[in-house]
Scaffold this motif. Structure first.
Motif, PDB file in Angstrom:
ATOM      1  N   GLY A 225       0.826  -1.198   0.000  1.00  0.00           N
ATOM      2  CA  GLY A 225       0.000   0.000   0.000  1.00  0.00           C
ATOM      3  C   GLY A 225       0.861   1.248   0.000  1.00  0.00           C
ATOM      4  N   GLU A 226       0.197   2.392  -0.040  1.00  0.00           N
ATOM      5  CA  GLU A 226       0.888   3.674   0.047  1.00  0.00           C
ATOM      6  C   GLU A 226       0.179   4.528   1.092  1.00  0.00           C
ATOM      7  OE1 GLU A 226       0.765   5.444  -3.844  1.00  0.00           O
ATOM      8  OE2 GLU A 226      -1.422   5.350  -3.973  1.00  0.00           O
ATOM      9  N   ALA A 227       0.927   5.402   1.736  1.00  0.00           N
ATOM     10  CA  ALA A 227       0.333   6.202   2.811  1.00  0.00           C
ATOM     11  C   ALA A 227       1.263   7.338   3.195  1.00  0.00           C
ATOM     12  CB  ALA A 227       0.044   5.331   4.033  1.00  0.00           C
ATOM     13  N   ALA A 228       0.680   8.298   3.903  1.00  0.00           N
ATOM     14  CA  ALA A 228       1.432   9.393   4.502  1.00  0.00           C
ATOM     15  C   ALA A 228       0.903   9.612   5.909  1.00  0.00           C
ATOM     16  CB  ALA A 228       1.262  10.681   3.685  1.00  0.00           C
ATOM     17  N   GLY A 229       1.787   9.969   6.816  1.00  0.00           N
ATOM     18  CA  GLY A 229       1.371  10.277   8.174  1.00  0.00           C
ATOM     19  C   GLY A 229       2.355  11.217   8.832  1.00  0.00           C
ATOM     20  N   PHE A 230       1.860  12.027   9.775  1.00  0.00           N
ATOM     21  CA  PHE A 230       2.699  13.021  10.443  1.00  0.00           C
ATOM     22  C   PHE A 230       2.247  13.189  11.891  1.00  0.00           C
ATOM     23  CE2 PHE A 230       2.477  14.076   5.957  1.00  0.00           C
ATOM     24  CZ  PHE A 230       3.828  14.193   5.626  1.00  0.00           C
ATOM     25  N   ALA A 231       3.189  13.588  12.735  1.00  0.00           N
ATOM     26  CA  ALA A 231       2.873  13.898  14.129  1.00  0.00           C
ATOM     27  C   ALA A 231       3.753  15.053  14.587  1.00  0.00           C
ATOM     28  CB  ALA A 231       3.086  12.681  15.028  1.00  0.00           C
ATOM     29  N   LEU A 232       3.237  15.846  15.496  1.00  0.00           N
ATOM     30  CA  LEU A 232       3.971  16.957  16.091  1.00  0.00           C
ATOM     31  C   LEU A 232       4.298  16.592  17.531  1.00  0.00           C
ATOM     32  CD1 LEU A 232       5.029  19.878  16.274  1.00  0.00           C
ATOM     33  CD2 LEU A 232       2.661  20.618  16.703  1.00  0.00           C
ATOM     34  N   LEU A 233       5.583  16.585  17.861  1.00  0.00           N
ATOM     35  CA  LEU A 233       6.056  16.241  19.197  1.00  0.00           C
ATOM     36  C   LEU A 233       6.571  17.492  19.895  1.00  0.00           C
ATOM     37  CD1 LEU A 233       8.104  12.978  18.471  1.00  0.00           C
ATOM     38  CD2 LEU A 233       5.668  13.217  18.944  1.00  0.00           C
ATOM     39  N   GLU A 234       6.127  17.705  21.138  1.00  0.00           N
ATOM     40  CA  GLU A 234       6.554  18.859  21.921  1.00  0.00           C
ATOM     41  C   GLU A 234       6.869  18.407  23.343  1.00  0.00           C
ATOM     42  OE1 GLU A 234       4.322  22.619  21.135  1.00  0.00           O
ATOM     43  OE2 GLU A 234       2.869  21.265  20.180  1.00  0.00           O
ATOM     44  N   LYS A 235       7.831  19.074  23.974  1.00  0.00           N
ATOM     45  CA  LYS A 235       8.223  18.661  25.327  1.00  0.00           C
ATOM     46  C   LYS A 235       7.389  19.335  26.413  1.00  0.00           C
ATOM     47  CE  LYS A 235      12.124  21.939  25.478  1.00  0.00           C
ATOM     48  NZ  LYS A 235      13.584  22.049  25.643  1.00  0.00           N
ATOM     49  N   GLN A 236       6.777  20.463  26.098  1.00  0.00           N
ATOM     50  CA  GLN A 236       5.941  21.156  27.074  1.00  0.00           C
ATOM     51  C   GLN A 236       4.621  21.526  26.405  1.00  0.00           C
ATOM     52  OE1 GLN A 236       8.374  24.431  28.344  1.00  0.00           O
ATOM     53  NE2 GLN A 236       9.457  23.214  29.876  1.00  0.00           N
ATOM     54  N   ALA A 237       3.595  20.775  26.730  1.00  0.00           N
ATOM     55  CA  ALA A 237       2.281  21.039  26.148  1.00  0.00           C
ATOM     56  C   ALA A 237       1.221  20.527  27.106  1.00  0.00           C
ATOM     57  CB  ALA A 237       2.138  20.343  24.796  1.00  0.00           C
ATOM     58  N   PRO A 238       0.078  21.209  27.196  1.00  0.00           N
ATOM     59  CA  PRO A 238      -0.947  20.831  28.168  1.00  0.00           C
ATOM     60  C   PRO A 238      -1.855  19.699  27.704  1.00  0.00           C
ATOM     61  CG  PRO A 238      -1.618  22.806  27.009  1.00  0.00           C
ATOM     62  CD  PRO A 238      -0.243  22.476  26.520  1.00  0.00           C
ATOM     63  N   ARG A 239      -1.767  19.321  26.438  1.00  0.00           N
ATOM     64  CA  ARG A 239      -2.720  18.325  25.918  1.00  0.00           C
ATOM     65  C   ARG A 239      -2.017  17.387  24.955  1.00  0.00           C
ATOM     66  NH1 ARG A 239      -3.626  19.820  20.745  1.00  0.00           N
ATOM     67  NH2 ARG A 239      -3.117  21.975  20.185  1.00  0.00           N
ATOM     68  N   GLY A 240      -2.726  16.306  24.645  1.00  0.00           N
ATOM     69  CA  GLY A 240      -2.201  15.342  23.679  1.00  0.00           C
ATOM     70  C   GLY A 240      -1.793  14.045  24.351  1.00  0.00           C
ATOM     71  N   ALA A 241      -1.742  12.987  23.549  1.00  0.00           N
ATOM     72  CA  ALA A 241      -1.222  11.709  24.041  1.00  0.00           C
ATOM     73  C   ALA A 241       0.281  11.832  24.276  1.00  0.00           C
ATOM     74  CB  ALA A 241      -1.535  10.607  23.029  1.00  0.00           C
ATOM     75  N   TRP A 242       0.837  10.810  24.909  1.00  0.00           N
ATOM     76  CA  TRP A 242       2.256  10.806  25.240  1.00  0.00           C
ATOM     77  C   TRP A 242       3.027   9.789  24.403  1.00  0.00           C
ATOM     78  CZ3 TRP A 242       4.220  14.334  28.557  1.00  0.00           C
ATOM     79  CH2 TRP A 242       3.367  14.926  29.489  1.00  0.00           C
ATOM     80  N   LEU A 243       4.206  10.181  23.970  1.00  0.00           N
ATOM     81  CA  LEU A 243       5.217   9.209  23.563  1.00  0.00           C
ATOM     82  C   LEU A 243       6.006   8.891  24.824  1.00  0.00           C
ATOM     83  CD1 LEU A 243       6.948   7.578  21.531  1.00  0.00           C
ATOM     84  CD2 LEU A 243       8.350   9.659  21.267  1.00  0.00           C
ATOM     85  N   LEU A 244       5.795   7.698  25.377  1.00  0.00           N
ATOM     86  CA  LEU A 244       6.381   7.340  26.661  1.00  0.00           C
ATOM     87  C   LEU A 244       7.731   6.650  26.527  1.00  0.00           C
ATOM     88  CD1 LEU A 244       3.190   5.975  28.463  1.00  0.00           C
ATOM     89  CD2 LEU A 244       4.290   8.201  28.791  1.00  0.00           C
TER      90      LEU A 244
END
Length: 394
Positions: A225-244
């Motif tokens: 298949g083919e696909a595209a995906g992106f994520a924004l990672l920040e060290k100080q933010a009040p919301r969002g899931a975690w990369l643990l």
């Protein structure tokens, strides 16, 4: 083993299952596959593919014409969903254009454009005039395009480790942020269909003539298949899931077959759990690599059966998207985030009779259940392994 937990403040994906998180969630809920019979190229091989419709009719905006090719068109389609461009611009305003890193994973980049150029050589043996654009014939074409499209000027890295490419971007980004080289990172991956991929995998006898059936006793191989995906990672933010956490390893066992005991995969898994300070019993959902190839599924199923309690739900979602190669890591990370956010743990499409190596963790049907921690497995050719750990607030 120290790492910094990062917030995932925005994410998006575009695949044959749909454009964006809402469309992907609907496809998961409805058990609606994005796979179709192969119609790619002048002489299609007999298989099924996860094709993103309409790329041929959607050139890049004029200001990005120098980067125009199928792979970068797919990247733009992904960036344009779920408000991701706006989120990236807000991060640029917060941190500065030179403090937001770009880390992209891809296995073939824009090689389809090079294939076309060789097929259309002019009488002097040169590329045709419209394809004499060096940037689209390099492995860094994707990263260069994304950085320019988002107006960023900081570190830009391309990760090309086969099918683990856009999982390993999360690990690379965490290190860049932890060491102070960046304050935030745009991570992602894009791979598009091309002849080299389709005929290459077919020559390895890994491609199935029917829809892929991950972990099924009668599985016949993969669907590309083919696909595209992106994520924004920040060290100080009040919301969002975690990369643990994350774990990485290399088998160095065989070019296209995993270590028979899954040694490298187990090392990556153990390191990921250590970084996240979690135990196997803390994991609610695992998005497996699950390609429907004979050896991958056998080895992966045994790892899960050996290490995780029966209460853990695990599945392969490649029946929805196909195997998107260098984009698989980011696509399946995004699906893991969808599972956490919407309390929908996907099952495994087309799984009828589980392989004997499978334990009760591997699910056929979707499970509607609250989940706090998820893993995403990505295991690439050459034994390149990456496991990611995601979490949500209580």
């Amino acid at each position: 083993m120290q790492s910094r937990s990062l917030r995932i403040t925005a994410y998006t994906l575009c695949s044959a299952a749909g454009d964006g998180t809402a469309a992907t969630l609907a496809a998961l809920r409805e058990r609606r596959s994005g796979l179709s019979k192969n119609d790619f190229g002048p002489a299609p091989i007999e298989t099924w593919i996860g094709r993103v419709a309409g790329l041929e009719q959607q050139p890049l905006p004029a200001e990005f014409a120098n980067w125009d090719c199928r792979n970068n068109r797919l990247a733009w389609r992904g960036l344009a969903t779920d408000g991701f461009i706006e989120a990236a611009h807000e991060a640029r305003a917060r941190y500065g254009a030179d403090r937001v890193a770009v880390v992209m994973g891809t296995s073939t980049s824009s090689i389809g454009a090079s294939e076309e150029a060789y097929a259309r050589l002019d009488p002097d043996g040169r590329y045709p005039a419209d394809l004499r654009r060096p940037i689209i014939h390099t492995p860094h074409s994707l990263g260069d395009f994304v950085q320019h499209a988002l107006g960023l000027t900081g570190i830009s890295v391309t990760v090309a480790t086969a099918c683990s490419s856009s999982a390993k971007v999360f690990a690379q980004a965490e290190r860049l942020i932890r060491t102070g080289l960046a304050d935030a990172a745009i991570v992602g991956g894009v791979d598009s269909l091309c002849g080299s991929v389709l005929f290459g995998f077919n020559s390895l006898e890994l491609v199935s003539a029917e829809q892929c059936r991950p972990f099924d006793v009668e599985r016949r191989g993969i669907n590309l298949g083919e696909a595209a995906g992106f994520a924004l990672l920040e060290k100080q933010a009040p919301r969002g899931a975690w990369l643990l956490g994350y774990g990485e390893s290399n088998d160095a066992h065989h070019m296209s077959t995993p270590h028979p005991e899954g040694l490298g995969a187990r090392l990556a898994l153990n390191d990921a759990l250590k970084r996240a300070d979690l135990r196997p019993e803390d994991i609610d959902y695992i998005n497996l690599h699950g390609t429907a190839s004979q050896k991958n599924d056998e080895v992966e199923a045994k790892i899960v059966a050996d290490l995780f309690p029966t209460t853990t739900c695990a599945s392969s979602t490649k029946g929805w998207t196909g195997h998107t190669l260098g984009a698989a890591g980011i696509v399946e990370a995004a699906i893991s985030l969808i599972a956490l956010e919407h309390e929908l743990l996907p099952g495994t499409l087309n799984l009828r009779v589980p392989d004997l190596a499978c334990g009760p963790q591997i699910q056929r049907d979707n499970v509607q259940r609250k989940a706090r921690h998820a893993l995403s497995f990505s295991f690439g050719f050459g034994g390149s392994n990456c496991v990611l750990v995601f979490g949500r607030d209580r």
